[in-house]
Scaffold this motif. Sequence first.
Motif, PDB file in Angstrom:
ATOM      1  N   UNK A  29      -2.071  -4.893  -9.978  1.00  0.00           N
ATOM      2  CA  UNK A  29      -2.952  -4.004  -9.234  1.00  0.00           C
ATOM      3  C   UNK A  29      -2.125  -2.874  -8.633  1.00  0.00           C
ATOM      4  N   UNK A  30      -2.787  -1.729  -8.403  1.00  0.00           N
ATOM      5  CA  UNK A  30      -2.115  -0.591  -7.791  1.00  0.00           C
ATOM      6  C   UNK A  30      -2.467  -0.529  -6.307  1.00  0.00           C
ATOM      7  N   UNK A  31      -1.445  -0.254  -5.487  1.00  0.00           N
ATOM      8  CA  UNK A  31      -1.618  -0.155  -4.045  1.00  0.00           C
ATOM      9  C   UNK A  31      -1.048   1.182  -3.593  1.00  0.00           C
ATOM     10  N   UNK A  32      -1.889   2.049  -3.040  1.00  0.00           N
ATOM     11  CA  UNK A  32      -1.447   3.357  -2.574  1.00  0.00           C
ATOM     12  C   UNK A  32      -1.181   3.289  -1.080  1.00  0.00           C
ATOM     13  N   UNK A  33       0.019   3.714  -0.678  1.00  0.00           N
ATOM     14  CA  UNK A  33       0.413   3.725   0.719  1.00  0.00           C
ATOM     15  C   UNK A  33       0.276   5.142   1.249  1.00  0.00           C
ATOM     16  N   UNK A  34      -0.303   5.278   2.458  1.00  0.00           N
ATOM     17  CA  UNK A  34      -0.616   6.594   3.022  1.00  0.00           C
ATOM     18  C   UNK A  34       0.071   6.788   4.364  1.00  0.00           C
ATOM     19  N   UNK A  35       0.121   8.044   4.817  1.00  0.00           N
ATOM     20  CA  UNK A  35       0.740   8.364   6.103  1.00  0.00           C
ATOM     21  C   UNK A  35      -0.124   7.815   7.238  1.00  0.00           C
ATOM     22  N   UNK A  36       0.486   7.154   8.230  1.00  0.00           N
ATOM     23  CA  UNK A  36      -0.293   6.580   9.326  1.00  0.00           C
ATOM     24  C   UNK A  36      -0.726   7.613  10.360  1.00  0.00           C
ATOM     25  N   UNK A  37      -0.076   8.795  10.335  1.00  0.00           N
ATOM     26  CA  UNK A  37      -0.397   9.868  11.279  1.00  0.00           C
ATOM     27  C   UNK A  37       0.243  11.160  10.774  1.00  0.00           C
ATOM     28  N   UNK A  38      -0.079  12.272  11.427  1.00  0.00           N
ATOM     29  CA  UNK A  38       0.549  13.541  11.084  1.00  0.00           C
ATOM     30  C   UNK A  38       2.028  13.484  11.451  1.00  0.00           C
ATOM     31  N   UNK A  39       2.881  14.060  10.601  1.00  0.00           N
ATOM     32  CA  UNK A  39       4.289  14.043  10.929  1.00  0.00           C
ATOM     33  C   UNK A  39       5.157  14.586   9.821  1.00  0.00           C
TER      34      UNK A  39
END
Length: 610
Positions: free
Chosen positions: A573-583
């Motif tokens: 399976x594919x898991x996309x990780x994203x930014x938790x906040x602006x930075x």
Amino acid sequence: MIKKLLIANRGEIACRIIRTARAMGIATVAIYSDADAQALHVSHADEAIHIGASPARESYLVPGKILAAAAASGADAIHPGYGFLSENAGFAQAVIDAGLVWVGPKPASIIAMGLKDAAKRLMQAAGVPTTPGYLGDDQSPARLQAEADAIGYPVLIKAVAGGGGKGMRRVENAADFGDALESCRREAAASFGEDRVLIEKYILSPRHIEVQVFGDLHGNVVHLFERDCSLQRRHQKVIEEAPAPGMDAATRAALCATAVQAARAVDYVGAGTIEFIADASDGLRADRIWFMEMNTRLQVEHPVTEAITGVDLVEWQLRVASGEALPRRQDELAIDGWAMEARLYAEDPATGFLPSIGKLEVFDVGTAWRIDTGVRQGDAISPFYDPMIAKVIAHGVDREAARSSLATTLGGMQIWPLRTNAGFLGMALAHPDFAGVRLDTGLIAREGDALLPPVQPSPMALAGAASALVRPGAINGFRLNACAVREGSFLLDGVPIRLPIGDQAGGQDQILIAEHGQMWALSRWRIVGGGGDAAANGAILSPMPGRIIAVFVGEGEAVTKGQKLLTLEAMKMEHTLVAPFDGIVVALAAVAGGQAVAGAALANIDRRES
């Protein structure tokens, strides 16, 4: 004598069988699935044959494929090892019908001991003492409840076709019996295709003691003394030893004679184990030890018996299967010293002993009296099979010598990045109740978290590692009372941690810390001035082992909350990780095509504005 032997198994037991066969001048044939194409047992055998896809049900559990491999290779015998098809009477008969030598007991013996209720009836008829309980054909919930009430609580519900702790429930009182029975039957039906159960009295101070027996085709049966397998977790053996501590000569003689009697009752040929349950509340007494079941195969823990008797049980198996008489008489067998075996698993005690899969980048199990393994450094532990990676065996003049030697070996192990139970095993060996022979099968369950190893290195080990990272060659030069005007933000197995450091920067990027059989990776993240902002406040950690298939940002790039950073492929399976906040992406360790271990730091987002 057998000329060419096909091993219908994999991993450490296949390697172990190959070792003895080679010493006897017998050619060997390995079988392998897709996942095992580069496995150690494949390279050790004289030849190897591919038999299917990675799941065992498509390879190691398919009799037709194994028989076809035997025919293609010209093998004249099959050794099943343990697990898989080793106690499958239908497979044993198919091997015999194909004109091959079956290195194991007669199919009729496997059938006779295959169901717990039938085996207990057979043993009762042979005069072998069995645990008080109910074995009847009436399987109605009302009858089973009534029998449990009559036996007295606590009782144990056991699937008649069970094994490995499955289909087994302890019931403390009558009110809980109905729900436990239903749960046990569901599990038994799913695991074994058979939901019938038996009821046994639950022994409050139980010891699991088993006797190694061996028979040949000439009517000879001997025992090779007993093993104690009482240290268990969820009915799975953890540490085994031979002989059993606290067993006097008279009790040993009576128990072993009973085991031989049980083996004779089923006309047993080859290596087998008679398992007993002992009520140890008043020490080990012959009248408080009862038959539980028989394993009609070689046991995982057979090396401890080999250690105290000087016998190669696989050699005996091959000689007996070839028609030879047992190599020794009963009066030629004796106990020499003490042996202990620990089962080393790729699993993480800190996460409920979940399997740890991936590549063994570091695999140094040190030295011991004997280590049986089916892997080497660089091999991968797959999710398809049991995660046991080695059996570590110690032998000494007495129990304390064996215990101390085993603990020392486990404590010195270096395995990375996979987690193992080495630290947990060391804690169990050091527990005063185990060391003082105040043990029973419930010891691990009672102690719980007290047996879990530390989740991070000692402060001294951390200080030394931090020093090595920031000051080249200063592994032992760190002092807590030194002038620590700066702090270092590090990652310990991918988790942010702050440590005081000296004035100089430099050194390595990562260092592995080994302590008490466990390993951690400490890596540099960012050096900041004393009193500065905390670093690594947005660490992006890999949620599981996997392959990085895409990276969408670069170091120094500004990102917004929810923006895609990278994609990890794990467990198909594919898991996309994203930014938790602006930075800002202040560090990036992820590389497309690279591998990630669970908990590894892949990136770090700083809240500061660009």
